[in-house]
Design an enzyme around this catalytic site. Structure first.
Site, PDB file in Angstrom:
ATOM      1  N   GLY A 247       0.763  -1.245   0.000  1.00  7.80           N
ATOM      2  CA  GLY A 247       0.000   0.000   0.000  1.00  7.80           C
ATOM      3  C   GLY A 247       0.790   1.288   0.000  1.00  7.80           C
ATOM      4  O   GLY A 247       0.214   2.358  -0.229  1.00  7.80           O
ATOM      5  N   GLY A 291       3.850  -3.645  -3.688  1.00  6.08           N
ATOM      6  CA  GLY A 291       3.858  -3.847  -5.134  1.00  6.08           C
ATOM      7  C   GLY A 291       4.275  -2.551  -5.816  1.00  6.08           C
ATOM      8  O   GLY A 291       5.400  -2.389  -6.305  1.00  6.08           O
ATOM      9  N   ARG A 292       3.339  -1.590  -5.754  1.00  6.30           N
ATOM     10  CA  ARG A 292       3.558  -0.303  -6.422  1.00  6.30           C
ATOM     11  C   ARG A 292       4.874   0.353  -6.016  1.00  6.30           C
ATOM     12  O   ARG A 292       5.597   0.899  -6.845  1.00  6.30           O
ATOM     13  CB  ARG A 292       2.389   0.613  -6.034  1.00  6.30           C
ATOM     14  N   CYS A 360     -11.559   4.156 -29.402  1.00  9.78           N
ATOM     15  CA  CYS A 360     -12.842   4.678 -29.881  1.00  9.78           C
ATOM     16  C   CYS A 360     -13.706   5.146 -28.723  1.00  9.78           C
ATOM     17  O   CYS A 360     -14.816   4.655 -28.522  1.00  9.78           O
ATOM     18  CB  CYS A 360     -13.547   3.608 -30.681  1.00  9.78           C
ATOM     19  N   GLU A 361     -13.185   5.979 -27.930  1.00  8.40           N
ATOM     20  CA  GLU A 361     -13.946   6.688 -26.911  1.00  8.40           C
ATOM     21  C   GLU A 361     -13.067   7.836 -26.449  1.00  8.40           C
ATOM     22  O   GLU A 361     -11.936   7.948 -26.889  1.00  8.40           O
ATOM     23  CB  GLU A 361     -14.320   5.771 -25.747  1.00  8.40           C
ATOM     24  N   TYR A 388       0.677  -1.641 -12.282  1.00  3.70           N
ATOM     25  CA  TYR A 388      -0.729  -1.637 -12.711  1.00  3.70           C
ATOM     26  C   TYR A 388      -0.934  -0.957 -14.066  1.00  3.70           C
ATOM     27  O   TYR A 388      -1.957  -0.336 -14.300  1.00  3.70           O
ATOM     28  CB  TYR A 388      -1.611  -0.991 -11.624  1.00  3.70           C
TER      29      TYR A 388
HETATM   30  C1  LIG Z   1      -3.577  -8.342  -0.791  1.00  4.51           C
HETATM   31  C2  LIG Z   1      -2.726  -7.305  -1.407  1.00  4.51           C
HETATM   32  N1  LIG Z   1      -1.429  -7.240  -1.048  1.00  4.51           N
HETATM   33  C3  LIG Z   1      -0.610  -6.320  -1.615  1.00  4.51           C
HETATM   34  C4  LIG Z   1      -1.072  -5.432  -2.563  1.00  4.51           C
HETATM   35  C5  LIG Z   1      -0.095  -4.458  -3.160  1.00  4.51           C
HETATM   36  O1  LIG Z   1      -0.432  -3.161  -2.914  1.00  4.51           O
HETATM   37  P1  LIG Z   1       0.527  -1.977  -3.394  1.00  4.51           P
HETATM   38  O2  LIG Z   1       0.822  -2.205  -4.831  1.00  4.51           O
HETATM   39  O3  LIG Z   1      -0.267  -0.774  -3.157  1.00  4.51           O
HETATM   40  O4  LIG Z   1       1.757  -2.037  -2.547  1.00  4.51           O
HETATM   41  C6  LIG Z   1      -2.420  -5.457  -2.945  1.00  4.51           C
HETATM   42  C7  LIG Z   1      -2.936  -4.515  -3.947  1.00  4.51           C
HETATM   43  O5  LIG Z   1      -4.034  -4.519  -4.379  1.00  4.51           O
HETATM   44  C8  LIG Z   1      -3.261  -6.425  -2.358  1.00  4.51           C
HETATM   45  O6  LIG Z   1      -4.552  -6.520  -2.701  1.00  4.51           O
END
Ligand SMILES: Cc1ncc(COP(=O)(O)O)c(C=O)c1O
Length: 438
Positions: A247, A291-292, A360-361, A388
């Site tokens: 997150g 992740g992000r 096409c939008e 993402y």
């Molecule tokens: C269960 C879970 N873990 C980790 C993440 C990764 O989140 P982030 O990319 O914001 O760090 C997500 C993102 O949707 C998630 O659903």
């Protein structure tokens, strides 16, 4: 805003990982996702170091949903990371890449039988159980396989993080997880702890994504530890693990100031230790899943500019050769990005324009951004598209998925090939009754 290894080179071009963006576009075509290997590795190391120094009993997983392909799995393995996967496709990618199953976590709020069977037979490290329906299916499959499974339970701490509603998951009104406040989590976990085919290792939560302050994480850890204390007091169960999800936000725009990884680690560990002490609980293993914040800033998308449409007194549209299909985030979340012209990176950005895609939008990608005087053939670079974007790409309008190149020390290697037009029809099936010589 320049990120990671980005710089403006002597020719006035954007350079990433020692590679000139204009040369990359020429060699690999556009749209093109460019991933900065050094920055991805630096982020993995920063997470591992920050937590190892403060709380050695921890595991850092990368959340594969942000961006996954075989090379990414190999890189993560080299960096000693764990990996969380959330579908049969992500799990298959990891297994085909030879990623060690004992470092895999399986997620999903509606896991299929196939996904659970794949996870059990591969022997993944942890399955994060989301709901009672899944639990019943998992128990049946584990009994049939004669293999006890290691599980965490996803809980909903009941926190409302301040982020876009579609990436908010910690609040009571969510499809994810077992509810803490109405006692559902405690009831389900009490039953699971007694089951011979389940090894209940602990709990998991993920409160939301792109969080630019630490408050939601802090509250979730407090609630998470309260719950562990409740388990100990009510049912004598001591959790060995606590997974706090991902997150942490990133810089999409120059004024974004997300906490650094070490500030984040300070808060997480400070809060965790204080809560454990207050409840006199033994310290669980800490797991997390960024992740992000591992890949987001490491990605740049390159597009070729096509038509530039000026509507006097209204707006100038700069159209590019991609759009909604390679980056649905502006349409999904009103996500904003920063752009620059990679072939004019040393010129002042004086023109206010809106970048639109070619679907096409009205796929407005980047409204009201400033660039140097734009012209057809220019190369538009979009910052912070590593998370993402490729992962959410579609074939809308039958656009092929762009290629992904990994850049490092002046070298560029394709890690996902561009789809071809024939790829787009390769799964089409023509019913026999339509067949005629073509
Ligand atoms: C269960 C879970 N873990 C980790 C993440 C990764 O989140 P982030 O990319 O914001 O760090 C997500 C993102 O949707 C998630 O659903």
């Amino acid at each position: 805003m320049l990120l990671g290894t980005q710089r403006v080179n002597e020719e006035g071009h954007l350079e990433i990982g020692g590679c000139d963006a204009v040369a990359l576009a020429r060699e690999f075509g556009t749209p093109l996702y460019v991933m900065d290997e050094a920055l991805i590795r630096a982020n993995c190391r920063a997470y591992k170091r920050a937590f190892a120094e403060r709380y050695p009993n921890n595991e850092v997983s990368y959340a594969g949903k942000a961006f996954l392909c075989t090379a990414m799995c190999a890189l993560l393995e080299e960096e000693g990371m764990c990996l969380d996967v959330a579908s049969a496709g992500e799990l298959h990618t990891a297994l085909r890449a030879g990623f060690p199953p004992e470092r895999l976590f399986l997620h999903g709020n509606n896991k299929s039988r196939l996904e659970l069977e794949m996870a059990i037979s591969a022997g993944v490290h942890r399955i994060i159980v989301d709901n009672e329906y899944e639990l019943e299916m998992l128990i049946a499959l584990a009994e049939r396989a004669g293999r006890p499974v290691d599980v965490l339970f996803r809980i909903t701490p009941g926190i409302d993080p301040h982020t876009h509603e579609r990436i908010r998951t910690g609040q009571v009104d969510t499809k994810f997880g077992l509810e803490v406040q109405n006692g559902q989590a405690a009831r389900v976990i009490e039953r699971a702890v007694a089951h011979p085919f389940l090894r209940v290792r602990g709990t998991h939560f993920h409160v939301g994504s792109q969080l630019l302050d630490l408050e939601a994480h802090r509250q979730a850890i407090e609630i998470g530890v309260d719950l562990l204390a409740q388990f100990r007091d009510d049912i004598g169960y001591i959790a060995e693990e606590m997974n706090i999800g991902g997150g942490l936000g990133i810089r999409y725009l120059s004024h974004h100031e997300p906490p650094s990884i070490s500030e984040y680690a300070d808060m997480v560990i400070g809060t965790l230790k204080a809560c454990l002490q207050a409840h006199n609980l033994p310290a669980p293993k800490l797991q997390q899943e960024p992740g992000r914040s591992i890949v987001g800033e490491a990605g740049t998308t390159l597009y070729t500019v096509g038509a530039v449409k000026e509507i006097p007194g209204v707006r100038t549209y700069v159209t590019v050769d991609g759009g909604l299909s390679d980056n649905p985030r502006p349409a999904l979340y009103d996500a904003r990005y920063e752009v620059l012209l990679a072939n004019k990176a040393n010129r002042p950005a004086e023109r206010l324009v809106t970048v639109a895609g070619k679907h096409c939008e009205t796929d407005t990608l980047f409204p009201d951004v400033t660039v140097p005087d734009p012209a057809p053939g220019d190369l538009l670079a979009v910052q912070s598209t590593g998370a993402y974007n490729y992962a959410m790409a579609s074939n809308y309008n039958r656009f092929p998925h762009p290629a992904v190149v990994l850049v490092h020390d002046g070298q560029a290697e394709v890690i996902v090939e561009r789809q071809t037009l024939d790829d787009l029809v390769s799964k089409d099936v023509l019913p026999r009754r339509f067949a005629r010589p073509r």
